[in-house]
Design a protein around this motif. Structure first.
Motif, PDB file in Angstrom:
ATOM      1  N   PHE A 187       0.839  -1.199   0.000  1.00  0.00           N
ATOM      2  CA  PHE A 187       0.000   0.000   0.000  1.00  0.00           C
ATOM      3  C   PHE A 187       0.875   1.251   0.000  1.00  0.00           C
ATOM      4  N   PRO A 188       1.350   1.722  -1.146  1.00  0.00           N
ATOM      5  CA  PRO A 188       2.120   2.971  -1.213  1.00  0.00           C
ATOM      6  C   PRO A 188       1.260   4.155  -0.800  1.00  0.00           C
ATOM      7  N   PRO A 189       1.863   5.255  -0.360  1.00  0.00           N
ATOM      8  CA  PRO A 189       1.077   6.393   0.142  1.00  0.00           C
ATOM      9  C   PRO A 189       0.280   7.130  -0.921  1.00  0.00           C
ATOM     10  N   ASP A 190       0.531   6.888  -2.194  1.00  0.00           N
ATOM     11  CA  ASP A 190      -0.274   7.549  -3.237  1.00  0.00           C
ATOM     12  C   ASP A 190      -1.366   6.634  -3.776  1.00  0.00           C
ATOM     13  N   GLN A 191      -1.606   5.524  -3.113  1.00  0.00           N
ATOM     14  CA  GLN A 191      -2.618   4.564  -3.552  1.00  0.00           C
ATOM     15  C   GLN A 191      -3.868   4.693  -2.702  1.00  0.00           C
ATOM     16  N   GLY A 192      -5.035   4.612  -3.347  1.00  0.00           N
ATOM     17  CA  GLY A 192      -6.277   4.608  -2.603  1.00  0.00           C
ATOM     18  C   GLY A 192      -7.083   5.877  -2.788  1.00  0.00           C
ATOM     19  N   SER A 193      -8.212   5.933  -2.104  1.00  0.00           N
ATOM     20  CA  SER A 193      -9.169   7.013  -2.301  1.00  0.00           C
ATOM     21  C   SER A 193      -9.158   8.047  -1.183  1.00  0.00           C
ATOM     22  N   SER A 194      -8.236   7.935  -0.218  1.00  0.00           N
ATOM     23  CA  SER A 194      -8.178   8.921   0.852  1.00  0.00           C
ATOM     24  C   SER A 194      -7.697  10.268   0.316  1.00  0.00           C
ATOM     25  N   THR A 195      -8.003  11.324   1.068  1.00  0.00           N
ATOM     26  CA  THR A 195      -7.601  12.667   0.644  1.00  0.00           C
ATOM     27  C   THR A 195      -6.090  12.779   0.542  1.00  0.00           C
ATOM     28  N   ASN A 196      -5.372  12.210   1.506  1.00  0.00           N
ATOM     29  CA  ASN A 196      -3.914  12.294   1.462  1.00  0.00           C
ATOM     30  C   ASN A 196      -3.356  11.516   0.279  1.00  0.00           C
ATOM     31  N   ALA A 197      -3.909  10.328   0.002  1.00  0.00           N
ATOM     32  CA  ALA A 197      -3.431   9.542  -1.137  1.00  0.00           C
ATOM     33  C   ALA A 197      -3.637  10.294  -2.447  1.00  0.00           C
ATOM     34  N   LYS A 198      -4.786  10.937  -2.585  1.00  0.00           N
ATOM     35  CA  LYS A 198      -5.038  11.724  -3.797  1.00  0.00           C
ATOM     36  C   LYS A 198      -4.059  12.893  -3.910  1.00  0.00           C
TER      37      LYS A 198
END
Length: 642
Positions: free
Chosen positions: A583-594
């Motif tokens: 799970f890299p920090p730029d993956q997913g739908s969270s505000t921080n990931a975006k």
């Protein structure tokens, strides 16, 4: 006594001294003024060398680097359901190389908009949607980023460049509704593979949950025969439900435990293949000559590969309705007949042969060694001839033994017709009320027998002009890929400037340039998953090269990094050092990931592991000095030199 008026003069007058000093000062100042001009000429020459080397590196990388991205979903209901049908995989130099793998990184727009150039060329490029680029702080290497270390100061980063001239409308490398060609070995059984038991398959009896050797041992793993998909028992337009009997017989034979495998199962498989032949070749005389010629050992392949009297190779696509059926029939028959050699020796098959009784409409057959050899040879020749002669007939898969570039059909998007909009198959964008839209695909020739896709066999692809077309395909008069063209139409230019953009105070805190949405490797629709679930797909960087933020390796992974003091270490804040396989920090739908994916926190753009701020404030405009222009050929097709 000496006469004073006749004595020689012993010095200069003050006026003469002033004139001399003035001449000397003029000469010294003139020489001093030449120094910066010489230094500037030296710098210009050096940057011209950098530009030439960089341009050659870029074009070489564009022309020779592989184009595989195997960890990306390529098929879906519609083009907007997967990222491959849009800009991410466009075969243009800036799209191809604007990647963390290939070292062409967009300069933050906040900085690019402050740079002036002759004729305001840079600002014109930005106004038309283009980007200004800089190079990564090390040579393009195409290495895994985990092997990268801190980079020494790199003067070449003062080069900025842009691609001018409009890109051509490229051919579609991957058609999302069906990523043709499908490739299988010949001979072979019906094509199949593991698939989640999603409701959109709906294969009543077509999907089996048998524990097939070679697949996941989980009993819930399904095997789908996409060629025969019949949701709820209803044949789909373009599908071939008659394959189902061959597939079921093959699965029964192949998946049976070793202790229970019998010759009867192999015979049933052969009978199912014979029945398929009978259903596809309804003329009994033609069928007899096809499955049991009078002299199989001397069959004249050069003149009678296809059934004599059927549509010959070279006929119009509308006249080839029977040819693909012959290819499929011989493909299954040859494979099933060869399976019988497990139970009978060469001597047994070389004598009177093996009697295969008729069953449920399948013709009777006496199987001999000569027939098995004939089946194999005719299978290969049928497949090769059909694939070479009818690249736009998708009635049967392409043979693995001849995977060549001409197996890929020329398909482009029709830019001169109204686009497809939502409600075609999957409707709106994600869960929103916004209708999606995409240009209509258009083949150089009409696609015959498009059939169904492997991933989404419940949604057949309509044939051009058919009753189910519903405007899916574009206007045939708009085909451009096969038209003659002048070389100037394919010419674009890489323009280089030299400017010290890293002297700006926000050179590393400015957000990345906007990232195209297709750069996010989201997965195709699956039952029970919303958009957030699809965004949480695993980022397999060792298998994807055209996705994620081009500045990904250099980007900061949190909002605190750009707030640090100048010169503070950012080693722990870089995305590279915060990545994990799961799970890299730029993956997913969270505000921080975006935010991380979009590069909103900036990045260590010279990769020296500390936060840099230059002395030049944001309010100052810098002027870029042109150092080189290089023409290159802009292809419309996906093509690799070597």
């Amino acid at each position: 006594m000496i006469d004073a008026q006749s004595s020689p003069r012993r010095g200069f007058t003050l006026f003469e001294v002033a004139i001399s000093l003035g001449l000397l000062a003029f000469g010294v100042v003139s020489v001093i003024m030449l120094f910066p001009m010489g230094i500037r000429a030296q710098q210009l020459a050096r940057f011209q060398l950098y530009a030439a080397a960089k341009a050659e590196e870029m074009v070489e990388c564009f022309s020779t680097t592989h184009n595989a991205n195997p960890a990306i979903d390529v098929e879906a209901y519609d083009a907007w359901d997967v990222p491959v049908g849009r800009r991410s995989l466009a075969w243009d130099l800036e799209s191809r190389l604007a990647s963390h793998r290939f070292g062409m990184l967009p300069l933050p727009l906040e900085i690019a908009r402050r740079i002036d150039s002759d004729g305001d060329e840079i600002q014109h490029i930005l106004a038309e949607g283009g980007y200004l680029y800089y190079s990564q702080p090390m040579a393009t290497s195409n290495l895994e980023e985990q092997a990268m270390s801190a980079a020494p100061p790199n003067e070449a980063q003062r080069l900025v460049f842009a691609v001018t001239g409009y890109a051509q409308s490229n051919a579609i490398g991957l058609l999302p509704q069906k990523s043709w060609p499908y490739v299988v070995p010949y001979p072979s059984p019906p094509s199949y593979g593991p698939h989640k038991p999603d409701t959109f398959i709906g294969g009543s009896g077509t999907v089996t949950t048998a524990n097939t050797p070679g697949f996941d041992a989980n009993a819930a793993t399904s095997i789908i025969c996409w060629e025969a998909n019949t949701p709820n028992g209803t044949p789909l337009p373009g599908a071939d439900p008659e394959i189902k009997g061959v597939f079921d017989a093959y699965v029964a034979y192949y998946t049976a435990p070793k202790a229970t495998v019998t010759e009867a199962l192999a015979t049933a498989y052969l009978q199912a293949a014979l029945l398929y032949c009978a259903r596809k070749i309804t003329d009994t005389t033609q069928l007899s000559g096809f499955i049991s010629p009078s002299s199989p050992s001397t069959f004249p392949y050069d003149t009678e590969i296809f059934i004599p009297g059927t549509n010959p190779v070279g006929a119009s696509p509308a006249m080839t309705s029977l040819l693909w059926k012959q290819v499929q029939a011989m493909r299954f028959l040859s494979h099933a007949a060869t399976c019988m050699t497990r139970w009978h020796t060469l001597s047994e098959l070389s004598g009177a042969g093996l009697a295969i009784p008729a069953l449920s409409g399948s013709p009777a057959l006496t199987l001999t060694n000569d027939l098995i050899v004939y089946y194999h040879e005719r299978c290969l020749r049928l497949a090769m001839t059909f694939a070479a002669s009818f690249p736009y007939d998708w009635g049967c898969p392409r043979p693995l033994q001849r995977t060549i570039m001409t197996d890929y059909p020329l398909i482009e998007y029709d830019m001169f017709s109204p686009p497809l909009t939502g409600k075609i198959f999957s409707g709106s964008v994600a869960a929103s009320s916004i209708d999606a839209a995409q240009w209509r695909p258009l083949g150089a020739q009409p696609v015959q027998n498009p059939g169904v896709s492997y991933q989404y066999p419940g949604r057949p692809l309509p044939a051009p002009g058919s009753a189910g077309d519903a405007g899916f395909w574009g206007d045939r008069s708009h085909v451009t890929l096969t038209r003659a063209f002048d070389a100037a139409e394919r010419c674009r230019q890489i323009v280089f400037w030299a400017v010290d953009w890293q002297s700006y105070e926000d050179c590393e805190t400015a957000p990345s340039a906007p990232v195209d949405a297709s750069k996010y490797p989201f997965r195709a629709p699956v039952d029970g998953e919303d958009l957030n679930a699809r965004l949480n797909t695993e980022f397999r960087d060792e298998q994807i090269y055209a996705f994620r933020n081009p500045e990904k390796v250099l980007s900061f992974s949190n909002a605190l990094a750009p707030l640090k003091d100048t010169g503070a270490s950012v080693l722990a804040d870089e995305l590279l050092n915060n990545m994990s396989n799961s799970f890299p920090p730029d993956q997913g739908s969270s505000t921080n990931a975006k935010s991380v994916f979009s590069g909103l926190y900036g990045g260590d753009r010279n990769f020296n592991k500390v936060l840099d701020r230059g002395p030049v404030p944001r309010s100052v405009r810098l002027r870029a000095i042109p150092v080189g222009r290089f023409n290159y050929y802009d292809p419309r097709l996906t093509a690799i030199v070597r």
